[in-house]
Design an enzyme around this catalytic site. Sequence first.
Site, PDB file in Angstrom:
ATOM      1  N   ASP A 194      -2.978  87.289  32.807  1.00 30.80           N
ATOM      2  CA  ASP A 194      -3.007  86.071  33.630  1.00 30.80           C
ATOM      3  C   ASP A 194      -2.649  86.376  35.079  1.00 30.80           C
ATOM      4  O   ASP A 194      -1.672  87.076  35.353  1.00 30.80           O
ATOM      5  CB  ASP A 194      -2.010  85.033  33.087  1.00 30.80           C
ATOM      6  N   ASP A 253      -1.435  93.507  33.332  1.00 30.75           N
ATOM      7  CA  ASP A 253      -1.128  92.154  32.893  1.00 30.75           C
ATOM      8  C   ASP A 253      -2.483  91.433  32.805  1.00 30.75           C
ATOM      9  O   ASP A 253      -3.511  91.961  33.249  1.00 30.75           O
ATOM     10  CB  ASP A 253      -0.195  91.485  33.922  1.00 30.75           C
TER      11      ASP A 253
END
Length: 241
Positions: free
Chosen positions: A10, A8
């Site tokens: 963020d 991922d």
Amino acid sequence: MKVLLVFDFDNTIIDDNSDTWIVQCAPNKKLPIELQDSYQKGFWTEFMGRVFKYLRDEGVKEDEMRRAVTSLPFTSGMVELFSFLRMNKDKFDCIIISDSNSVFIDWVLEAADFRDVFDSVFTNPAAFDNNGRLIVKHCHAHSCNKCPKNLCKSAVLAEFVEKQLQQGVRYARIVYIGDGGNDVCPVTFLRKSDVAMPRKGYTLHRTLTRMTQNLEPMESSIIVWSSGAEIISHLQFLIKK
């Protein structure tokens, strides 16, 4: 056979949320109340479209946004992790699946010179229009009812693995490194030999803990991390196996 690492972006690669971080560019570093209140659950991309329009209307330029985004701090140990992966590219393929956007991710990776570490980035495509407004489109269309309508990370991951298989690339295991609620769906895609690595104390970690306590089916092993150093340790263990 290589190991596939799925990141991922963020609150995983970077230690904040790029979409909320960009609000620093707004007057007084905040959005008008009516704009803040316009968010509807599951429609984050549409909400950010209004934020980017507001920033453009307030005279915020592309280079100002770039300076803000490239000042985002990396999560502890990520720089060391990417250096480790660069030295071991023969053992790992690395992809990003993120609900951020292509402009923000490109800026961060280019500024830190880590673009070469990643084989593919799957995110919401973005570009500045002729008026200087950042336009973000949906990553794809999908039929998963657990995910926001612009992105199902599980569908993206399944499609990537299938395409690689068609090209003769089979992965010994998948290691999924994430933090958020939208990382739960792809973790349920993982199999027995795979590893889910939730960031300690974040939504994914809390959700997987609850699922385990409720004896909900999950095939992969779970290894919690709070620094890239712990991820390096586990990857070193995997390639020694």
